[in-house]
Design an enzyme around this catalytic site. Structure first.
Site, short mmCIF file in Angstrom:
data_model
loop_
_atom_site.label_atom_id
_atom_site.label_comp_id
_atom_site.label_asym_id
_atom_site.label_seq_id
_atom_site.Cartn_x
_atom_site.Cartn_y
_atom_site.Cartn_z
N GLY A 193 0.81 -1.22 0.00
CA GLY A 193 0.00 0.00 0.00
C GLY A 193 0.84 1.26 0.00
N THR A 194 2.05 1.19 -0.56
CA THR A 194 2.95 2.36 -0.48
C THR A 194 3.01 3.17 -1.77
OG1 THR A 194 4.83 1.00 -1.16
CG2 THR A 194 4.44 1.24 1.22
N THR A 264 6.38 -4.32 -1.06
CA THR A 264 6.54 -5.77 -1.24
C THR A 264 7.17 -6.10 -2.59
OG1 THR A 264 4.37 -5.97 -2.28
CG2 THR A 264 4.45 -6.24 0.12
N THR A 271 5.24 -2.09 -10.26
CA THR A 271 5.52 -0.67 -10.57
C THR A 271 6.83 -0.49 -11.32
OG1 THR A 271 6.50 -0.43 -8.39
CG2 THR A 271 4.26 0.40 -8.66
N GLY A 324 -1.30 -4.07 -11.41
CA GLY A 324 -2.53 -4.72 -10.97
C GLY A 324 -3.60 -4.88 -12.03
N ARG A 469 6.61 14.39 5.84
CA ARG A 469 5.37 14.72 5.15
C ARG A 469 4.21 14.74 6.12
NH1 ARG A 469 2.47 10.28 1.42
NH2 ARG A 469 2.06 9.42 3.49
N TYR A 532 14.86 13.34 -8.54
CA TYR A 532 13.80 13.11 -7.56
C TYR A 532 13.49 14.45 -6.90
CZ TYR A 532 11.43 10.15 -4.09
OH TYR A 532 10.50 9.51 -3.31
#
Lengths: 624, 624
Positions: A193-194, A264, A271, A324, A469, A532
């Site tokens: 979920g990151t 994971t 990704t 996904g 953040r 980045y």
């Protein structure tokens, strides 16, 4: 005392001082590892990380990070709030902090009784849940403004998943998919979920029940082949667990993304992730030899994992970046590397960012690359400095010496200088060879060693960024990182263009205070680098903070594309960047991938709608 | 003379001798390049290579290679025929040579007048031909027994292409494809015609006219980006031309397949090729950043070539290994490297192949790898020795010294020892670092330097191998190379199993003489190596040489698969190995690729039928 004696004494003192500085700055071997057990700490339900770790006020303008999980924890930072106030031009004080919404609304579950019964029949108790809290946790990733900030401080999600299942093996994954086909359910795979691309946001238009398949229980190392340095690992394993378990067996995968604690293996593949040590170990597509994707039409996989192949178009190409859309990645065969003989951290300071880039470019051409080498710009360097503790008396003296040497003797400008963090790994001989090459080349570009401790600190700081953040979110500061890959000769063009566009946008929306933008070069490639960015500004007085934020992010992204950067280096497309895909892939490519999906998932069970399958990626939606 | 003086003198002589040997064996810098202009020589119409290069008899048991193109040319080899006779146990003499079929039959062209008119209208004169000779040349690759041996000595091909076109730019490629769609033609892309997988064999069942699209005129470097070290190059360029032209600009791609003289950039992508220097430059998928595939549905490509991406499933995955099934690869963006600072050849001898493998495995783990390092087994080492000239008197003396040292002092067994050829490239410092690592590690595994000259000779020998096939073909010796990638711990199992199976098959078919099998490790990977086999036996008395040969090759391939090897490391699948694909890819993977093809090529214009599209790969054909 005669004058010449005094002069001699002063000279001697100067020599000793310089020797001391050199000694303190000299890089040294460092074998400390960072494999704590993430189970040793409760995680936040929605925000990033572990509940033991939070920024808190330790005084009117002072903060501290709680706990002891990271090097960042447990001391008072006197400079952080002043730095933030100076940069953003807004005040930070405890009384200005937002209150988290306590009762978070969750849409009602649409799971039919028949589907629930089928799942319950096939899985054990505790493997299926439709509880509100579980469903909400699985209905978002870590996209800062649209997901975390919204959920904590603004209002509910439009659509939540309708059930969560926890398969424990590949057979159960297959069974869940079969049930989904039979009952026409939508299935969304869930790793750590990151993601920060909106990949887990439920499509509001989805009328079928949505099942989140949380892979965390599929976390075993299935086999380790020490003769051929490969291991087969279940895809639900968290990065930190995987590395800790491999380390206990004497190995490492070398994959070290910023999110390694919580993301994971399956998520990395879907990704197309990148790790900080890719120079030595490669990005995820170099590390993963083969993987298995279970789809409604069966397993997409290469039956024989061999070192290299020429056997037609390879199915693995369909897995990396699949986000996904096709099925569930259940396991992968990875290269593993015997435990390191040596690791050494290092850091460098350069008079300007341009000097640092010139150095990186030359270093790249030597083909002698440390496992990780990252260059932060001046803003980010100062940000890092602001996260330090108040120095002790002796440290203060050394700091003064260093500062004097850097600013007065070497003539560095504190508002121009930048820094490089370095991790060297390999055999002792290899690390020596790397260190020699890196430091001698750096000197030729005006660089100076900044010490191993600063190198290690800079590398580890990565793990604290997301907590920062959360701190800013409480003050309605909307921030996010975004990345791109750019050719070598576009680095300065793109960073300048992004900064200019951010200022334009900030003015256009009449946002209070000032915007923040810093950036670092995190990866180097033969033809360019990954940049980045970290961006932030106050959203306190905005009517639609999310809309404004994404309006701005969208313009910055277009600016990057217009100047020759890529849509994403490793964060992925998800829903956030789907609208740009027609600037990246040709129509015929997209159609070929769409058709491949139709073969794998004819009933569109995997309707997370990311990338080319997102509403924003289809022509109609864009025109509408 | 007193005895002690004699002893002293002998000692001194021994020291001088050893010093001399060491000196002669010491590797030295070598900057000789090998970029001749292939246009400087007519090519054979069907067999491999250039007409100036042929094995010919120079005496009853002596051969010589004509011309001066290769280091192999221009001298008498006294040991080659005796070695071949000893190994194969059949005689070789000029009077036993087969006569090439002079008039080779070509099937009648099926190109309709309308299609021909459409092509003529769109292209210039000289860009379209339906001449028999042109059509025959374009109707096969270099598959030894099924194509070259058959064509030269046995009988006609079942089916030939019906026309050949030579597009000169991407627009013309598109136009040809449009005409093919309109007139329902079958299109087969043609690069260098060097494949050994039957990829260019025309499917006998194809009833439409077949157009061969020869890409040789699309051979320009479209742009060179020196800032970012990349170049965009048309796909029809021959490897040798590309390297020669890049070299003139100060660059190299580093791609150096055995076929580099005659194969093309587009061909490399479509077979997923591997080059000898992949340790430094990577295989073709590492070298090519992006490429354009023109299909009936449009161009499949990434619009923006950036250093690295996370933008969903990448279309480039559909190009590597596509084997002409989807469209025509027209251009590619490649990494290029500035000209070398240093190159050094080297060689090593080891007591046994096992020692050599142990050394390679350890070297791989150091991560200090020469651009190329290849290990030949004893048979192949002796084969290489048999290709030498009769030594001069002085060379004879040195040879004797070396032999004495190797066999008597070091105790090497001439029927066990093996050799390694090495090419080191990079900066001077890098080459020094490599040489130190390689030679010191080799010594620890019982290895000895065999000299730079032997290293270079071994590396260059590659370019002569195919001419040896032509020589043997004339005596009905059926031979071919075939390759696989295998995990480190299966190397000896697989080589032993293949040798045993070859002997079994040789007995089963009651073939005269003895079979030949040699092998080398041509590439090392983290998890294993590429093994490259050379096989041969007499087919003189066989009724169906091609059938027997492929029956045997089929069994050997299955032996490799059964023992954990891959179907192919870099030769590809084509039609030859299509029957094995269901042992490699899962059914769902295959169906996904099939559907992707349907999107790109809905009318099946690209019906070369290779890999999963071959008749042998479909279930019905296999059962029938």
């Amino acid at each position: 005392m005669p004058l010449y004696l005094l002069a001699l004494l002063l000279c001697a003192a100067a020599v000793v001082a310089v020797a001391l500085i050199v000694r303190l700055m000299r890089p040294k071997d460092d074998d400390l590892d960072f494999f704590y057990d993430p189970n040793l700490g409760e995680r936040f339900a929605h925000r990033w990380g572990f509940v033991d770790t939070q920024f808190e006020f330790a005084g009117p303008k002072q903060v501290r990070v709680t706990g002891s999980r990271y090097p960042l924890c447990g001391f008072v930072m006197p400079n952080f709030v002043p730095f933030a106030e100076e940069v953003l031009q807004i005040p930070f004080a405890p009384e200005l902090m937002a209150q988290e919404i306590e009762h978070k609304e969750v849409t009602a579950s649409r799971l039919t009784e028949a589907a629930r019964a089928a799942l319950d029949q096939r899985l054990k108790p505790g493997q299926v849940t439709a509880e509100d809290e579980d469903r909400l946790i699985h209905s978002h990733g870590q996209l800062s403004v649209d997901e975390i900030y919204r959920l904590l401080y603004r209002g509910p999600l439009e659509r939540c998943v309708d059930a969560v299942v926890y398969p424990e093996n590949e057979d159960e994954v297959q069974a869940v998919i079969e049930i989904a086909v039979e009952h026409d359910l939508c299935v969304v795979p869930y790793g750590g979920g990151t993601n920060v691309s909106g990949a887990l946001l439920c499509p509001a238009e989805e009328e079928r029940a949505i099942i989140s398949v949380d892979m965390r229980r599929m976390n075993r190392i299935l086999w380790l082949d020490e003769d051929n340095l490969q291991a087969c690992i279940e895809a639900g394993i968290y990065g930190m667990d995987m590395e800790r378990e491999l380390d206990a067996l004497g190995y490492t995968s070398g994959h070290d993304p910023d999110s390694v604690e919580l993301s994971t293996l399956g998520g990395w593949i879907s990704t197309n992730a990148s790790g900080m040590k890719k120079n030595r170990y490669g990005n995820i597509e170099d590390i993963v030899l083969e993987a298995t994707l279970v789809t409604p039409s069966g397993a997409v996989e290469t039956i024989r994992a061999t070192p290299r192949n020429s056997v037609g178009v390879q199915p693995r190409g369909l897995l990396f970046g699949s986000e996904g859309n096709f099925g569930i990645i259940t396991k992968a065969i990875l290269k593993v590397h015997p435990k390191l003989e040596a690791r050494r951290y290092g850091s460098l300071v350069f008079p300007t960012f341009e000097d640092g880039v010139r150095f990186l470019r030359q270093l790249r051409r030597t083909d002698v690359l440390p496992a990780s080498i990252r260059l932060v710009n001046n803003f980010e360097f100062r940000f890092g400095q602001a996260l330090k503790a108040a120095p002790s008396a002796s440290k203060k003296l050394i700091d003064k010496f260093q500062k004097f040497f850097l600013l007065k003797v070497k003539g560095f400008d504190p508002l121009q200088m930048c820094a490089c963090t370095i991790v060297m790994e390999g055999s002792r001989a290899e690390v020596r060879h790397q260190a020699r090459t890196v430091f001698s080349l750096a000197r030729r570009h005006g660089g100076m060693s900044g010490g191993a401790a600063n190198g290690k600190r800079g590398y580890m700081l990565t793990f604290g960024i997301a907590y920062i953040r959360e701190f800013f979110n409480q003050f309605h500061v909307l921030g996010e990182t975004f990345e791109t890959s750019v050719p070598w000769d576009r680095i300065h063009t793109i960073t300048a263009a992004v900064w200019e566009e951010l200022q334009n946008q900030h003015r256009k929306y009449e946002i209070e205070g000032k915007p923040y933008l810093s950036y670092r070069v995190t990866q180097t490639y033969h033809t360019g680098v990954c940049i980045y960015f970290t961006m932030g500004f106050s959203g306190r007085n905005l009517e639609n903070p999310a809309e404004t934020y994404h309006g701005i992010e969208h313009e910055l992204r277009q600016t990057i594309l217009d100047n020759g950067g890529s849509l994403s280096h490793h964060h992925g497309v998800g829903k956030l960047r789907a609208g740009f895909l027609d600037q990246v892939h040709s129509a015929a490519s997209t159609e070929a991938i769409r058709q491949a999906k139709r073969a794998m998932d004819p009933g569109n069970q995997f309707a997370a709608r990311n990338g080319i399958f997102a509403a924003a990626a289809s022509g109609e939606a864009r025109e509408g």
